[in-house]
Design a protein around this motif. Sequence first.
Motif, PDB file in Angstrom:
ATOM      1  N   ARG A  62       1.123  -1.673   0.355  1.00  0.00           N
ATOM      2  CA  ARG A  62      -0.245  -0.101  -0.241  1.00  0.00           C
ATOM      3  C   ARG A  62       1.013   1.040  -0.115  1.00  0.00           C
ATOM      4  O   ARG A  62       1.722   1.053   0.445  1.00  0.00           O
ATOM      5  N   GLY A  63       0.032   2.124   0.721  1.00  0.00           N
ATOM      6  CA  GLY A  63       0.862   3.745  -0.218  1.00  0.00           C
ATOM      7  C   GLY A  63       1.073   4.181   1.543  1.00  0.00           C
ATOM      8  O   GLY A  63       0.934   3.331   1.895  1.00  0.00           O
ATOM      9  N   ALA A  64       1.856   4.941   1.521  1.00  0.00           N
ATOM     10  CA  ALA A  64       2.116   5.743   2.604  1.00  0.00           C
ATOM     11  C   ALA A  64       0.564   6.334   3.197  1.00  0.00           C
ATOM     12  O   ALA A  64      -0.326   6.663   3.294  1.00  0.00           O
ATOM     13  N   GLU A  65       1.010   6.638   4.521  1.00  0.00           N
ATOM     14  CA  GLU A  65      -0.610   6.711   5.481  1.00  0.00           C
ATOM     15  C   GLU A  65       0.227   7.738   6.421  1.00  0.00           C
ATOM     16  O   GLU A  65       0.743   7.178   7.196  1.00  0.00           O
ATOM     17  N   LEU A  66      -0.849   8.438   7.436  1.00  0.00           N
ATOM     18  CA  LEU A  66      -0.359   9.417   8.239  1.00  0.00           C
ATOM     19  C   LEU A  66      -0.002   8.338   9.383  1.00  0.00           C
ATOM     20  O   LEU A  66      -0.711   7.501   9.610  1.00  0.00           O
ATOM     21  N   GLY A  67       0.758   8.878   9.807  1.00  0.00           N
ATOM     22  CA  GLY A  67       1.079   7.398  10.878  1.00  0.00           C
ATOM     23  C   GLY A  67       2.596   6.780  10.941  1.00  0.00           C
ATOM     24  O   GLY A  67       3.086   6.046  11.941  1.00  0.00           O
ATOM     25  N   ASP A  68       1.931   6.596   9.573  1.00  0.00           N
ATOM     26  CA  ASP A  68       3.369   5.519   8.644  1.00  0.00           C
ATOM     27  C   ASP A  68       5.333   6.290   9.500  1.00  0.00           C
ATOM     28  O   ASP A  68       5.216   7.786   9.031  1.00  0.00           O
ATOM     29  N   VAL A  69       6.133   6.224   9.284  1.00  0.00           N
ATOM     30  CA  VAL A  69       7.813   5.982   8.931  1.00  0.00           C
ATOM     31  C   VAL A  69       7.694   5.898   7.950  1.00  0.00           C
ATOM     32  O   VAL A  69       7.969   4.702   7.060  1.00  0.00           O
ATOM     33  N   ILE A  70       8.517   7.256   6.956  1.00  0.00           N
ATOM     34  CA  ILE A  70       8.966   7.153   5.785  1.00  0.00           C
ATOM     35  C   ILE A  70      10.533   7.407   5.291  1.00  0.00           C
ATOM     36  O   ILE A  70      11.226   7.967   6.735  1.00  0.00           O
ATOM     37  N   THR A  71      11.491   6.565   4.917  1.00  0.00           N
ATOM     38  CA  THR A  71      12.487   7.469   4.439  1.00  0.00           C
ATOM     39  C   THR A  71      12.448   7.662   3.020  1.00  0.00           C
ATOM     40  O   THR A  71      12.622   7.082   2.213  1.00  0.00           O
ATOM     41  N   ILE A  72      13.076   8.914   2.547  1.00  0.00           N
ATOM     42  CA  ILE A  72      12.742   9.173   0.932  1.00  0.00           C
ATOM     43  C   ILE A  72      14.378  10.173   1.316  1.00  0.00           C
ATOM     44  O   ILE A  72      15.407  10.632   1.847  1.00  0.00           O
ATOM     45  N   ASP A  73      14.601  10.618  -0.227  1.00  0.00           N
ATOM     46  CA  ASP A  73      15.622  10.940  -0.998  1.00  0.00           C
ATOM     47  C   ASP A  73      14.708  12.968  -1.334  1.00  0.00           C
ATOM     48  O   ASP A  73      13.588  11.982  -2.169  1.00  0.00           O
ATOM     49  N   PHE A  74      14.892  13.599  -1.389  1.00  0.00           N
ATOM     50  CA  PHE A  74      14.247  14.607  -1.997  1.00  0.00           C
ATOM     51  C   PHE A  74      15.143  15.902  -2.265  1.00  0.00           C
ATOM     52  O   PHE A  74      15.910  15.776  -1.652  1.00  0.00           O
ATOM     53  N   THR A  75      14.784  16.608  -3.332  1.00  0.00           N
ATOM     54  CA  THR A  75      15.482  17.906  -3.795  1.00  0.00           C
ATOM     55  C   THR A  75      14.275  19.337  -3.429  1.00  0.00           C
ATOM     56  O   THR A  75      13.480  18.634  -3.782  1.00  0.00           O
ATOM     57  N   VAL A  76      14.960  20.409  -3.714  1.00  0.00           N
ATOM     58  CA  VAL A  76      14.053  21.835  -3.267  1.00  0.00           C
ATOM     59  C   VAL A  76      14.380  22.479  -4.153  1.00  0.00           C
ATOM     60  O   VAL A  76      15.472  22.665  -4.936  1.00  0.00           O
ATOM     61  N   ALA A  77      13.859  23.443  -4.721  1.00  0.00           N
ATOM     62  CA  ALA A  77      13.996  23.932  -6.092  1.00  0.00           C
ATOM     63  C   ALA A  77      13.220  25.320  -5.859  1.00  0.00           C
ATOM     64  O   ALA A  77      11.611  24.638  -4.883  1.00  0.00           O
ATOM     65  N   ASP A  78      13.413  26.122  -6.438  1.00  0.00           N
ATOM     66  CA  ASP A  78      12.749  27.502  -5.141  1.00  0.00           C
ATOM     67  C   ASP A  78      11.968  28.183  -6.355  1.00  0.00           C
ATOM     68  O   ASP A  78      11.633  27.195  -7.367  1.00  0.00           O
ATOM     69  N   GLU A  79      10.803  29.252  -6.449  1.00  0.00           N
ATOM     70  CA  GLU A  79       9.826  29.673  -7.447  1.00  0.00           C
ATOM     71  C   GLU A  79      10.336  29.792  -8.139  1.00  0.00           C
ATOM     72  O   GLU A  79       9.241  29.368  -9.917  1.00  0.00           O
ATOM     73  N   ASP A  80      11.882  29.894  -9.257  1.00  0.00           N
ATOM     74  CA  ASP A  80      11.948  30.173 -10.217  1.00  0.00           C
ATOM     75  C   ASP A  80      12.721  29.321 -11.260  1.00  0.00           C
ATOM     76  O   ASP A  80      13.127  28.531 -12.306  1.00  0.00           O
ATOM     77  N   GLY A  81      12.556  27.704  -9.944  1.00  0.00           N
ATOM     78  CA  GLY A  81      13.316  26.372 -10.848  1.00  0.00           C
ATOM     79  C   GLY A  81      14.457  26.080  -9.906  1.00  0.00           C
ATOM     80  O   GLY A  81      14.973  24.903 -10.544  1.00  0.00           O
ATOM     81  N   ASN A  82      15.443  26.925  -9.646  1.00  0.00           N
ATOM     82  CA  ASN A  82      16.578  27.202  -9.559  1.00  0.00           C
ATOM     83  C   ASN A  82      16.549  25.932  -8.210  1.00  0.00           C
ATOM     84  O   ASN A  82      16.311  25.806  -7.346  1.00  0.00           O
ATOM     85  N   GLU A  83      17.344  24.400  -8.692  1.00  0.00           N
ATOM     86  CA  GLU A  83      17.673  24.025  -7.043  1.00  0.00           C
ATOM     87  C   GLU A  83      18.446  24.553  -6.693  1.00  0.00           C
ATOM     88  O   GLU A  83      19.350  25.106  -6.463  1.00  0.00           O
ATOM     89  N   LEU A  84      17.928  23.631  -4.897  1.00  0.00           N
ATOM     90  CA  LEU A  84      19.157  24.541  -3.631  1.00  0.00           C
ATOM     91  C   LEU A  84      19.725  24.016  -2.827  1.00  0.00           C
ATOM     92  O   LEU A  84      18.713  22.716  -2.304  1.00  0.00           O
ATOM     93  N   PRO A  85      20.514  23.031  -3.046  1.00  0.00           N
ATOM     94  CA  PRO A  85      21.589  21.570  -3.425  1.00  0.00           C
ATOM     95  C   PRO A  85      21.825  22.039  -1.733  1.00  0.00           C
ATOM     96  O   PRO A  85      21.418  20.808  -0.702  1.00  0.00           O
ATOM     97  N   GLU A  86      21.523  22.554  -0.482  1.00  0.00           N
ATOM     98  CA  GLU A  86      21.739  23.183   0.957  1.00  0.00           C
ATOM     99  C   GLU A  86      20.197  22.738   1.588  1.00  0.00           C
ATOM    100  O   GLU A  86      20.434  21.843   2.679  1.00  0.00           O
ATOM    101  N   MET A  87      19.665  22.466   0.280  1.00  0.00           N
ATOM    102  CA  MET A  87      18.250  22.166   1.097  1.00  0.00           C
ATOM    103  C   MET A  87      17.546  20.489   1.255  1.00  0.00           C
ATOM    104  O   MET A  87      16.891  20.384   1.645  1.00  0.00           O
TER     105      MET A  87
END
Length: 475
Positions: free
Chosen positions: A167-192
């Motif tokens: 099944r998919g993730a539900e509230l209360g679960d514990v997950i492990t993720i990889d993630f990146t963040v980009a600002d409103e102009d689409g520029n990736e923020l490596p430190e985030m």
Amino acid sequence: MKVLSQEKIPESRVCFEIEIEGEKSQAAYDRNLKSLSKSVRVPGFRPGKAPQKMVLRHVGAENLKATILQELLEKALTDVLKDKEEELQVIGSFDLLSSADELLDQLEYGEPLVFKAAIDVQPAPELDKYSGFELKVEKIEPDLSQVDETLHQYQLRQSTLVPVEDRGAELGDVITIDFTVADEDGNELPEMGAEDMPMEMDESDFIPELIQKLVGIKLDETREITVTVPEGYLDDEYEGKPATFTITLKDLKARELPELDDDFAQAISDRETMAELREFLEQRIIDEAEETTKANLEGAILEQLVENLTIELPHSLVSREVDYMLQQQAMYMQRNAQGDDQMLKKVFGQKEFVAEMRRLNEPEAINRLQRTMALAEVARLEKITVPEEELKTKIDELRQNLGGQQVDDQTLREVIEDEMVTEHVLEWLKENSQIEYVPEGSLEPDPAALDADLDSESEEEAQPVEVEVVEAEAE
């Protein structure tokens, strides 16, 4: 020694103008020079045989003069304290107001010497009003739903993590993720960004909107989620702006919570049944609500007392209170330093740090002294005391709680008596005030109280108070 004048000056001080008679300075000179003649070795002369002029030249006339001046001043101030000890309640020691260099120039053996010195005295509080206060006080209603929240927190601590694949993730679960963040102009923020970051599927654990949009994500699935960054999650420059998170789910585990049964109650406390544990937690919440309401009432009374108080606090008294507060803070930091005593010594060894701590603590020290003085003045005016039998009973109870620990009898008695008088005074003030209880949150917060609340929240953020209470009871 003669006291030429005595006058009160600001900050609860008394200034003395004192004259040292000429014969005393001459006698001090003769005595010191005679003593030096016997002990000082002058080249070319046997001990005690050198002429006094040679001895004086050897030790230095100015050095001898400074020694005699210090001796004369100390003796004169000691005599003043003895003469005035019944008249004045002095605090600390004298401060010399006259310039020491000028006094050295003025000192002529056989001639009178006049100087000024001041000393702090116990302040005299004046209360314009101390009864008939009209008070609005927030009444705290017990929130018994906290019992379920506390028990749920314990369930989470006792839970078992089980891998999930179907099944998919539900509230209360514990997950492990990889993630990146980009600002409103689409520029990736490596430190985030981050890899293999564990995270609770809990809206209080990360950006609530992001957690909501992660519900249903499956293993190895990647989602792009754009959210408005709330305060406190990314750097300040991104707050209130859109940011896009690209998230890949690497691992998913569900929590298996233990049943809320009698076995669970016994595992986390010394209660035998879940019913007993619930009853205990409910009573704790009720008691805490009552105590908070009581604290609100007493705080309102003390605020009114201080507003009607006129008092000059001597600097030495404020300084002593600041010292006590810093001591308490150092002890608190030591208990929470996890053995890093060297770091603590290094921090408190910095003069700039200690000076800043003193500056920050001084307003509260003044307020504490004002409250103490105001309560003591009410006790004096209304002749409020503690019956001897009541005091003795309280002291005996405390001795039993100390378990044989050695304490000074007089100190113990004074501390207990002060506390009990304060309680009696507060009760008298409550009985002689008009009190209106209003709902929680309906009064405008006091800025100083708000700062104190923010400080206490930072200390209590880790876990609910009720959880700590249960653990203490279990131990």
